[in-house]
Design a protein around this motif. Structure first.
Motif, PDB file in Angstrom:
ATOM      1  N   MET A   1       0.875  -1.173   0.000  1.00 42.65           N
ATOM      2  CA  MET A   1       0.000   0.000   0.000  1.00 42.65           C
ATOM      3  C   MET A   1       0.910   1.221   0.000  1.00 42.65           C
ATOM      4  O   MET A   1       1.827   1.315   0.816  1.00 42.65           O
ATOM      5  CB  MET A   1      -0.896   0.014   1.250  1.00 42.65           C
ATOM      6  N   ASP A   2       0.686   2.150  -0.920  1.00 46.09           N
ATOM      7  CA  ASP A   2       1.583   3.309  -0.970  1.00 46.09           C
ATOM      8  C   ASP A   2       1.248   4.306   0.138  1.00 46.09           C
ATOM      9  O   ASP A   2       0.260   4.172   0.852  1.00 46.09           O
ATOM     10  CB  ASP A   2       1.573   3.964  -2.352  1.00 46.09           C
ATOM     11  N   GLY A   3       2.111   5.301   0.270  1.00 45.08           N
ATOM     12  CA  GLY A   3       1.952   6.253   1.355  1.00 45.08           C
ATOM     13  C   GLY A   3       0.711   7.112   1.253  1.00 45.08           C
ATOM     14  O   GLY A   3       0.167   7.560   2.266  1.00 45.08           O
ATOM     15  N   ILE A   4       0.242   7.356   0.036  1.00 42.19           N
ATOM     16  CA  ILE A   4      -0.965   8.170  -0.144  1.00 42.19           C
ATOM     17  C   ILE A   4      -2.185   7.431   0.377  1.00 42.19           C
ATOM     18  O   ILE A   4      -3.002   7.987   1.130  1.00 42.19           O
ATOM     19  CB  ILE A   4      -1.145   8.545  -1.629  1.00 42.19           C
ATOM     20  N   GLU A   5      -2.304   6.167   0.010  1.00 40.93           N
ATOM     21  CA  GLU A   5      -3.445   5.379   0.482  1.00 40.93           C
ATOM     22  C   GLU A   5      -3.364   5.173   1.994  1.00 40.93           C
ATOM     23  O   GLU A   5      -4.385   5.225   2.703  1.00 40.93           O
ATOM     24  CB  GLU A   5      -3.489   4.030  -0.237  1.00 40.93           C
ATOM     25  N   ALA A   6      -2.163   4.948   2.511  1.00 41.77           N
ATOM     26  CA  ALA A   6      -1.995   4.799   3.959  1.00 41.77           C
ATOM     27  C   ALA A   6      -2.393   6.083   4.679  1.00 41.77           C
ATOM     28  O   ALA A   6      -3.050   6.049   5.729  1.00 41.77           O
ATOM     29  CB  ALA A   6      -0.545   4.440   4.284  1.00 41.77           C
TER      30      ALA A   6
ATOM     31  N   PHE B   1      -0.470  23.204  -8.310  1.00 40.07           N
ATOM     32  CA  PHE B   1      -1.788  22.606  -8.485  1.00 40.07           C
ATOM     33  C   PHE B   1      -2.355  23.008  -9.846  1.00 40.07           C
ATOM     34  O   PHE B   1      -2.942  22.214 -10.571  1.00 40.07           O
ATOM     35  CB  PHE B   1      -2.748  23.080  -7.393  1.00 40.07           C
ATOM     36  N   ALA B   2      -2.185  24.279 -10.211  1.00 39.66           N
ATOM     37  CA  ALA B   2      -2.715  24.766 -11.478  1.00 39.66           C
ATOM     38  C   ALA B   2      -2.024  24.095 -12.659  1.00 39.66           C
ATOM     39  O   ALA B   2      -2.643  23.784 -13.674  1.00 39.66           O
ATOM     40  CB  ALA B   2      -2.531  26.279 -11.563  1.00 39.66           C
TER      41      ALA B   2
ATOM     42  N   LEU C   1       8.719  19.188  -5.356  1.00 42.76           N
ATOM     43  CA  LEU C   1       7.559  19.442  -6.199  1.00 42.76           C
ATOM     44  C   LEU C   1       7.084  18.164  -6.886  1.00 42.76           C
ATOM     45  O   LEU C   1       6.552  18.190  -7.989  1.00 42.76           O
ATOM     46  CB  LEU C   1       7.857  20.544  -7.219  1.00 42.76           C
ATOM     47  N   ASP C   2       7.292  17.053  -6.213  1.00 46.23           N
ATOM     48  CA  ASP C   2       6.779  15.770  -6.674  1.00 46.23           C
ATOM     49  C   ASP C   2       5.249  15.841  -6.696  1.00 46.23           C
ATOM     50  O   ASP C   2       4.619  16.199  -5.708  1.00 46.23           O
ATOM     51  CB  ASP C   2       7.249  14.696  -5.687  1.00 46.23           C
ATOM     52  N   GLU C   3       4.637  15.490  -7.840  1.00 41.78           N
ATOM     53  CA  GLU C   3       3.182  15.609  -7.920  1.00 41.78           C
ATOM     54  C   GLU C   3       2.475  14.724  -6.906  1.00 41.78           C
ATOM     55  O   GLU C   3       1.348  15.005  -6.508  1.00 41.78           O
ATOM     56  CB  GLU C   3       2.688  15.289  -9.326  1.00 41.78           C
ATOM     57  N   HIS C   4       3.141  13.666  -6.436  1.00 44.65           N
ATOM     58  CA  HIS C   4       2.519  12.810  -5.430  1.00 44.65           C
ATOM     59  C   HIS C   4       2.334  13.540  -4.101  1.00 44.65           C
ATOM     60  O   HIS C   4       1.479  13.166  -3.297  1.00 44.65           O
ATOM     61  CB  HIS C   4       3.344  11.545  -5.218  1.00 44.65           C
ATOM     62  N   VAL C   5       3.142  14.556  -3.873  1.00 47.53           N
ATOM     63  CA  VAL C   5       2.992  15.347  -2.653  1.00 47.53           C
ATOM     64  C   VAL C   5       1.599  15.954  -2.588  1.00 47.53           C
ATOM     65  O   VAL C   5       0.960  15.975  -1.532  1.00 47.53           O
ATOM     66  CB  VAL C   5       4.061  16.462  -2.592  1.00 47.53           C
ATOM     67  N   TYR C   6       1.083  16.430  -3.712  1.00 47.04           N
ATOM     68  CA  TYR C   6      -0.223  17.074  -3.721  1.00 47.04           C
ATOM     69  C   TYR C   6      -1.344  16.075  -3.461  1.00 47.04           C
ATOM     70  O   TYR C   6      -2.314  16.369  -2.772  1.00 47.04           O
ATOM     71  CB  TYR C   6      -0.429  17.802  -5.049  1.00 47.04           C
ATOM     72  N   ASP C   7      -1.177  14.854  -3.993  1.00 48.06           N
ATOM     73  CA  ASP C   7      -2.152  13.811  -3.705  1.00 48.06           C
ATOM     74  C   ASP C   7      -2.144  13.494  -2.215  1.00 48.06           C
ATOM     75  O   ASP C   7      -3.191  13.265  -1.605  1.00 48.06           O
ATOM     76  CB  ASP C   7      -1.841  12.548  -4.504  1.00 48.06           C
ATOM     77  N   ALA C   8      -0.961  13.463  -1.623  1.00 48.75           N
ATOM     78  CA  ALA C   8      -0.842  13.153  -0.203  1.00 48.75           C
ATOM     79  C   ALA C   8      -1.469  14.242   0.657  1.00 48.75           C
ATOM     80  O   ALA C   8      -2.149  13.956   1.646  1.00 48.75           O
ATOM     81  CB  ALA C   8       0.628  12.962   0.171  1.00 48.75           C
TER      82      ALA C   8
ATOM     83  N   ALA D   1      -2.410  14.596   4.614  1.00 48.83           N
ATOM     84  CA  ALA D   1      -1.103  14.883   5.202  1.00 48.83           C
ATOM     85  C   ALA D   1      -1.012  16.351   5.627  1.00 48.83           C
ATOM     86  O   ALA D   1      -1.690  17.211   5.076  1.00 48.83           O
ATOM     87  CB  ALA D   1       0.006  14.564   4.205  1.00 48.83           C
ATOM     88  N   SER D   2      -0.162  16.609   6.609  1.00 53.33           N
ATOM     89  CA  SER D   2      -0.021  17.967   7.134  1.00 53.33           C
ATOM     90  C   SER D   2       1.168  18.716   6.559  1.00 53.33           C
ATOM     91  O   SER D   2       1.368  19.886   6.857  1.00 53.33           O
ATOM     92  CB  SER D   2       0.118  17.922   8.665  1.00 53.33           C
ATOM     93  N   GLY D   3       1.967  18.041   5.734  1.00 49.20           N
ATOM     94  CA  GLY D   3       3.117  18.712   5.157  1.00 49.20           C
ATOM     95  C   GLY D   3       4.066  17.694   4.570  1.00 49.20           C
ATOM     96  O   GLY D   3       3.751  16.502   4.494  1.00 49.20           O
ATOM     97  N   PHE D   4       5.228  18.147   4.128  1.00 48.38           N
ATOM     98  CA  PHE D   4       6.187  17.210   3.572  1.00 48.38           C
ATOM     99  C   PHE D   4       7.606  17.621   3.917  1.00 48.38           C
ATOM    100  O   PHE D   4       7.887  18.777   4.240  1.00 48.38           O
ATOM    101  CB  PHE D   4       6.016  17.079   2.060  1.00 48.38           C
ATOM    102  N   LEU D   5       8.504  16.638   3.876  1.00 48.58           N
ATOM    103  CA  LEU D   5       9.918  16.843   4.140  1.00 48.58           C
ATOM    104  C   LEU D   5      10.728  16.171   3.046  1.00 48.58           C
ATOM    105  O   LEU D   5      10.363  15.106   2.552  1.00 48.58           O
ATOM    106  CB  LEU D   5      10.321  16.206   5.475  1.00 48.58           C
ATOM    107  N   LEU D   6      11.822  16.803   2.667  1.00 47.89           N
ATOM    108  CA  LEU D   6      12.756  16.157   1.763  1.00 47.89           C
ATOM    109  C   LEU D   6      13.571  15.133   2.542  1.00 47.89           C
ATOM    110  O   LEU D   6      13.880  15.336   3.718  1.00 47.89           O
ATOM    111  CB  LEU D   6      13.692  17.191   1.142  1.00 47.89           C
TER     112      LEU D   6
END
Length: 225
Positions: A63-68, A139-140, A88-95, A100-105
């Motif tokens: 199960m990927d991180g977005i679904e989790a 997003f745009a 700026l990974d597009e998966h970040v926006y899905d997450a 999710a509350s944010g992201f870290l490199l």
């Protein structure tokens, strides 16, 4: 928050899991209570250990991180920081849309890691206003303009709607206060109330809702409620 912040690290690379866990356990106010090699395990571990914060990789087997993230957000579970190799990974926006509350490199410095976990555990959104502005633009670029669905915002007062719009445009609390000619405390009160009415956990989720309802138009133009 009483006691150390409880953290789970979810990543399919053992070296990454061990590295983040070792760093976090160095801090007296942070403690790693579990780890997971895939999304399904992350959900199970979080339900068992009840952490405050999860460091969640996006690309994992089973199960990927977005679904989790979606599963844990539905459970009103821990706050989630997405781990990514480029910001700026597009998966970040899905997450973020999943809860999710944010992201870290993944190459984050130790101090930045510690600060991020503390900020999110305290109930604040990790995204700085400048990052929010970048997200709106991305997003745009990456997604088609969503249809307007203003109904969810009908529970807000006109002033709360205006505060939400300004937050989603990337303004900080002091900037919102200056724009509306009110005090910082008044803005904080409005933010707390609008988050409660919309059932949102933090400002990151407010950004997503404002975009998806059409309240904020990517590119800097302002949409109507």
């Amino acid at each position: 928050m009483s006691g150390p912040v409880r953290v789970v690290v979810a990543d399919d690379q053992e070296v990454v899991r061990a590295g983040f866990a070792a760093l976090l356990d160095m801090q007296p106010d942070l403690t790693v209570v579990g780890s997971a090699a895939d999304g399904a395990e992350a959900v199970r571990v979080c339900r068992e250990r009840r952490p405050d914060v999860v460091l969640m990789d996006v690309r994992m087997p089973v199960m990927d991180g977005i679904e989790a993230t979606r599963h844990l957000a539905a459970d009103d579970g821990p706050r989630i920081l997405i781990l990514t190799t480029f910001d700026l990974d597009e998966h970040v926006y899905d997450a973020l849309g999943a809860g999710a509350s944010g992201f870290l490199l993944k190459d984050v410095t130790a101090e930045r890691l510690f600060d991020a976990v503390r900020v999110v555990a305290a109930g604040e959104a990790l995204l700085a206003p400048t990052v929010t502005r970048r997200l709106i633009g991305e997003f745009a670029r990456l997604r088609p303009r969503p249809p307007r669905h203003p109904a969810p915002l009908g529970v807000l007062t006109p002033r709360e709607t205006e505060v939400l719009r300004l937050l989603a445009e990337g303004l900080s609390n002091p900037e919102v206060a200056e724009r509306l000619v009110v005090s910082d405390e008044t803005v904080k009160t409005h933010v707390s109330r609008l988050l409660g009415k919309l059932g949102l956990r933090d400002r990151t989720q407010a950004f997503v809702v404002a975009y998806e309802t059409g309240l904020v138009v990517p590119g800097g133009n302002r949409g109507g409620p």
